[in-house]
Write a protein that holds these residues in place. Structure first.
Motif, short mmCIF file in Angstrom:
data_model
loop_
_atom_site.label_atom_id
_atom_site.label_comp_id
_atom_site.label_asym_id
_atom_site.label_seq_id
_atom_site.Cartn_x
_atom_site.Cartn_y
_atom_site.Cartn_z
N PRO A 1 0.84 -1.20 0.00
CA PRO A 1 0.00 0.00 0.00
C PRO A 1 0.88 1.26 0.00
O PRO A 1 1.98 1.25 0.57
N ASN A 2 0.39 2.30 -0.69
CA ASN A 2 1.02 3.63 -0.66
C ASN A 2 2.34 3.78 -1.40
O ASN A 2 3.02 4.81 -1.23
N VAL A 3 2.72 2.80 -2.21
CA VAL A 3 3.96 2.97 -2.99
C VAL A 3 3.72 3.84 -4.24
O VAL A 3 4.67 4.27 -4.89
N THR B 1 -6.33 8.39 -5.25
CA THR B 1 -5.06 8.20 -4.55
C THR B 1 -5.14 8.98 -3.24
O THR B 1 -5.85 9.97 -3.14
N SER B 2 -4.43 8.52 -2.24
CA SER B 2 -4.36 9.26 -0.98
C SER B 2 -3.23 8.70 -0.16
O SER B 2 -2.72 7.62 -0.44
N PRO B 3 -2.81 9.42 0.89
CA PRO B 3 -1.74 8.90 1.73
C PRO B 3 -2.22 7.75 2.63
O PRO B 3 -1.43 7.19 3.38
N ILE B 4 -3.50 7.42 2.57
CA ILE B 4 -4.04 6.36 3.44
C ILE B 4 -3.93 5.01 2.74
O ILE B 4 -4.26 4.89 1.55
N ALA B 5 -3.47 3.98 3.47
CA ALA B 5 -3.39 2.63 2.90
C ALA B 5 -4.80 2.12 2.61
O ALA B 5 -5.76 2.54 3.24
N GLN B 6 -4.90 1.22 1.66
CA GLN B 6 -6.18 0.62 1.28
C GLN B 6 -7.16 1.61 0.64
O GLN B 6 -8.37 1.46 0.76
N THR B 7 -6.62 2.61 -0.04
CA THR B 7 -7.48 3.53 -0.77
C THR B 7 -8.17 2.81 -1.92
O THR B 7 -9.36 3.00 -2.18
N THR B 8 -7.41 1.95 -2.61
CA THR B 8 -7.93 1.25 -3.76
C THR B 8 -8.62 -0.04 -3.33
O THR B 8 -8.03 -0.84 -2.63
K K Z 1 -3.05 4.83 -1.06
#
Ligand code: K
Ligand code: GDP
Ligand code: MG
Length: 300
Positions: free
Chosen positions: A19-21, A38-45
């Motif tokens: 996540p987040n790469v 996209t966002s700085p939060i993991a599991q956005t997708t």
């Molecule tokens: K993300």
């Protein structure tokens, strides 16, 4: 769909990584339009989402996937399962890593998963625009991994676009001659309504507290086009009354902020004026129900 020229190449490219790469950012940049949030939060997708890039010589179909992580509930399991399916059903894997940090356990876990698959892998070191001055050490940690597996390595920045021409050329080299899988002017396989829902979810991720984002699902109830404006009605499903309270905010200020930011994004998407109305509905435990997940458009 028109017939492809004789030497035309085409194929599917799975974008895999922690996540987040920057997987979704990369796909948007490659196809030249924001279809993945996209966002700085993991599991956005959450869903597997295809982005399509058609050039004179090739059609590249990118499959954006959620980051691979250990599942804790039904939605988590669906996410990891989809990533596994993605690995097996594409022609090339682009394994994206974060060049601002050294190779870690999460990357090695994915590398191990990929080494057991027959699909060719290219290792992409992203975020080189933000690398520190001693970046060589970081790069070496990944290059070592790629050497062990005999993977080719490329470096780029999904944000600035540096290195993406080289990446594109390398990917095309890995594709075989093939047809147009999609019309040349299409940029995604998802309907516009789905992208609209995602653009609303993105603003919730960006504007509300940590506990809310992971329990929302968006349903687009109506899209009505008139010559002057497009009307969009959408419902935000949450699991608890408290989350509904946060989303609406004091005097409705939060929902208003989410709505106006999302409306701007949707206007860019459809290149036209948008009127957006949002509703919030409490739907207990939707994350645990396969039926509810399917109803809300997730592949389960
Ligand atoms: K993300
Ligand atoms: P995903 O979870 O792998 O899909 O990652 P996202 O595309 O959502 O990006 C996660 C975060 O990394 C976002 O805040 C992006 O703006 C940021 N990011 C992605 N690519 C780059 C890059 O090339 N350079 C920098 N500096 N940040 C990036
Ligand atoms: Mg993503």
């Amino acid at each position: 769909i028109p017939q492809a020229p004789p030497e035309f190449k085409s194929g599917f490219i799975g974008i895999i990584g922690r996540p987040n790469v920057g997987k979704s950012t990369l796909m948007n940049q490659l196809i030249g339009q924001k279809i993945a949030i996209t966002s700085p939060i993991a599991q956005t997708t959450r869903n597997r989402l295809r982005g399509i890039l058609t050039t004179e010589e090739a059609q590249l179909i990118f499959v954006d996937t959620p980051g691979i992580h250990k599942p804790h509930h039904q939605l988590g399991e669906v996410l990891v399962k989809n990533a596994r399916i993605a690995i097996e059903s594409v022609d090339v894997i682009l394994f994206v890593v974060d060049g601002t940090a050294a190779c870690g356990g999460g990357d090695r876990f994915i590398a191990e998963l990929l080494s057991r698959s027959e699909t060719p892998v290219i290792l992409g070191i992203n975020k080189i625009d933000e690398q520190p001055s001693d970046a060589q050490k970081l790069d070496d940690s990944y290059i070592q991994l790629a050497k062990e597996q005999q993977w080719q390595t490329v470096k780029f920045s999904a944000v600035t676009g540096v290195g993406l021409v080289e990446l594109q050329e390398l990917l095309i080299e890995h594709l075989e001659t093939g047809p147009f899988y999609y019309p040349p002017d299409l940029v995604t396989d998802q309907p516009e309504r789905f992208i609209m829902g995602e653009l609303i979810r993105e603003q919730i991720l960006l504007l509300t507290r940590e506990e809310v984002p992971h329990s929302v699902a968006i349903a687009i109830d109506l899209v009505e086009e008139t010559p002057s404006i497009t009307r969009v009605l959408a419902t935000i499903h949450v699991e608890r009354d408290s989350q509904k309270g946060i989303l609406i905010g004091k005097g409705g200020t939060m929902l208003k902020a989410i709505g106006s930011a999302a409306r701007e994004q949707i206007q860019k998407l459809i290149a036209g004026k948008v009127y957006l109305e949002l509703f919030v509905k409490v739907q207990p435990k939707w994350r645990h129900s396969r039926v509810r997940l399917a109803e809300l458009g997730y592949r389960v």
